[in-house]
Write an enzyme that holds these catalytic residues in place. Structure first.
Site, PDB file in Angstrom:
ATOM      1  CD  GLU A 112      24.393  36.680  39.642  1.00  7.41           C
ATOM      2  OE1 GLU A 112      23.683  36.126  38.777  1.00  7.41           O
ATOM      3  OE2 GLU A 112      25.553  36.323  39.915  1.00  7.41           O
ATOM      4  CG  ASP A 114      27.119  37.947  42.224  1.00  8.28           C
ATOM      5  OD1 ASP A 114      25.979  37.504  42.430  1.00  8.28           O
ATOM      6  OD2 ASP A 114      27.657  37.944  41.109  1.00  8.28           O
ATOM      7  CD  GLU A 116      30.911  35.226  42.408  1.00  9.38           C
ATOM      8  OE1 GLU A 116      30.444  34.266  41.784  1.00  9.38           O
ATOM      9  OE2 GLU A 116      31.671  36.068  41.894  1.00  9.38           O
ATOM     10  CD  GLN A 129      34.987  38.568  41.857  1.00  7.87           C
ATOM     11  OE1 GLN A 129      36.185  38.548  41.615  1.00  7.87           O
ATOM     12  NE2 GLN A 129      34.108  37.869  41.152  1.00  7.87           N
ATOM     13  CB  THR A 130      31.057  43.112  45.789  1.00  8.40           C
ATOM     14  OG1 THR A 130      31.948  44.156  45.368  1.00  8.40           O
ATOM     15  CG2 THR A 130      31.221  42.869  47.279  1.00  8.40           C
ATOM     16  CG  ASN A 131      30.351  41.252  39.378  1.00  5.65           C
ATOM     17  OD1 ASN A 131      30.146  42.354  38.886  1.00  5.65           O
ATOM     18  ND2 ASN A 131      30.960  40.286  38.702  1.00  5.65           N
ATOM     19  N   GLY A 141      31.176  42.958  33.635  1.00  3.10           N
ATOM     20  CA  GLY A 141      31.251  42.680  35.059  1.00  3.10           C
ATOM     21  C   GLY A 141      31.826  43.867  35.822  1.00  3.10           C
ATOM     22  NE  ARG A 142      28.602  48.852  36.053  1.00  7.41           N
ATOM     23  CZ  ARG A 142      28.024  48.670  34.876  1.00  7.41           C
ATOM     24  NH1 ARG A 142      27.601  47.452  34.525  1.00  7.41           N
ATOM     25  NH2 ARG A 142      27.871  49.680  34.032  1.00  7.41           N
ATOM     26  CD1 TRP A 207      35.267  29.680  37.664  1.00 11.15           C
ATOM     27  CD2 TRP A 207      35.854  31.493  38.824  1.00 11.15           C
ATOM     28  NE1 TRP A 207      34.240  29.966  38.526  1.00 11.15           N
ATOM     29  CE2 TRP A 207      34.574  31.078  39.250  1.00 11.15           C
ATOM     30  CE3 TRP A 207      36.421  32.622  39.415  1.00 11.15           C
ATOM     31  CZ2 TRP A 207      33.858  31.751  40.248  1.00 11.15           C
ATOM     32  CZ3 TRP A 207      35.708  33.302  40.406  1.00 11.15           C
ATOM     33  CH2 TRP A 207      34.445  32.860  40.806  1.00 11.15           C
ATOM     34  N   GLY A 211      43.210  31.604  38.702  1.00 10.94           N
ATOM     35  CA  GLY A 211      42.733  31.317  37.356  1.00 10.94           C
ATOM     36  C   GLY A 211      42.576  29.849  37.045  1.00 10.94           C
TER      37      GLY A 211
END
Length: 340
Positions: A112, A114, A116, A129-131, A141-142, A207, A211
């Site tokens: 994947e 991402d 987001e 956010q990139t992942n 998770g990166r 989340w 959070g």
């Protein structure tokens, strides 16, 4: 007080320099497709609105459901892009995503990539956010998180993912913001299996904002995310398992992609990426020693950069993004990264 003013002035000057540098980069020109040519509805069918020319798609999130679409084919590497306009006003708990994945067909070993977009309460900016996940590495998770140097709700901005066998690059308005190069240290965590391209909007109240402290408030809905300038450049494959057994068919197409201007990380691109990250990155997994006491081997930790981040991986000090202001108006005051 003088020190604070100096910090603000420095940030404003640096941001202006980044805008000039970005403008100097050559625009990425790729052929776009109509929705029907490359995509198909995924869920929330009544909440998917298509323009008369079939080149702009709006996804709605309301009390009944979110919505999404996906590519009609899977791809073994490629360049995937969309211009997106995000919902405005109160958007806490809302997530808009543009990403590649094979999770629907490969359980426990999926890949994947991402983008987001994380909504926020009124007055606070959207964050992106990139992942990167490879071979089911969901426990590693990166993530990297950024504030955007513009208001993503007033007009369309382009977000792109380049994925080759050598590297992954995320772009915002043709500026590279993150490069993940394939190294032996990543082992099987580097995405390598064919993926589809997805776009979704959904309720992530548990989340997404502080959070889960702030949840989706449907009094401000429906939340509308619009997508246009859809680009799909890559080697199409039908069956990811079959493609893994015989990937030679895509070699020529990928060699051409690797040799193109898209995949060449010029000095100008590297400088623009460094400036974007210095001015906009507010979280990096490479500096999150609380979550990952043992650092990722592929992280290129720069000591001067590391000092800007806390042990949680979050930036120690960030600057509140302002929408376009009148010439001569007072710049924004510094604010804690946690406020973002």
């Amino acid at each position: 007080m003088a020190g604070r003013r100096l910090l603000v002035a420095t940030a404003v000057v640096a941001a202006a320099a980044a805008v000039v540098a970005a403008a100097a980069l050559e625009a990425i020109n790729v052929t776009t497709v109509a929705f029907e040519e490359g995509y198909t509805p995924l869920f929330g069918f009544d909440n998917i609105l298509r323009s008369a020319d079939d080149r702009t798609v709006s996804l709605l999130l309301d009390r009944s459901t979110g919505s999404g679409f996906m590519s009609s084919s899977m791809y073994q590497h490629g360049f995937f892009s969309a211009s997106i306009k995000l919902p405005s006003d109160y958007t806490a708990g809302v997530v808009v995503a543009f990403y590649t994945s094979n999770g629907d067909v490969i359980e426990k070993r999926h890949d994947e990539l991402d983008f987001e977009f994380l909504g926020n309460i009124r007055g606070k900016p959207w964050r992106v956010q990139t992942n990167v996940y490879g071979n089911g590495s969901v426990s590693r998770g990166r993530e990297e998180r950024y504030l955007l140097p513009f208001d993503p709700t007033t007009e369309f901005h382009r977000y792109s993912i380049l994925w080759t066998r050598a590297a992954i690059v995320f772009f915002v308005d043709d500026v590279p913001i993150r490069e993940v190069r394939r190294t032996p240290a990543m082992t099987g965590d580097f995405p390598s299996k064919p993926m589809s391209i997805y776009a979704t909007v959904w309720d992530a109240s548990t989340w997404a904002t502080s959070g889960g402290r702030y949840r989706v408030n449907y009094r401000y809905g429906p939340f509308v995310a619009s997508f246009t300038d859809l680009a799909l450049l890559g080697c199409r494959v039908g069956d990811p398992i079959g493609q893994m057994l015989s990937s030679a068919a895509c070699t020529a197409a990928e060699d051409a992609l690797l040799a193109s201007d898209l995949a060449v990380m010029t000095l100008e691109k590297q400088q623009a990426m460094r400036r974007f990250r210095e001015q906009n990155m507010v979280y990096s997994y490479c500096y999150d020693t609380l979550r990952y006491p043992a650092p990722f081997l592929e992280c290129d930790v720069v000591e001067s950069e590391r000092r800007r981040f806390k042990g949680s991986g979050h930036l120690r000090l960030a600057f509140r993004r302002r929408r376009r202001t009148r010439p001569g108006s007072r710049p924004a005051r510094p604010t804690r990264a946690a406020d973002m």
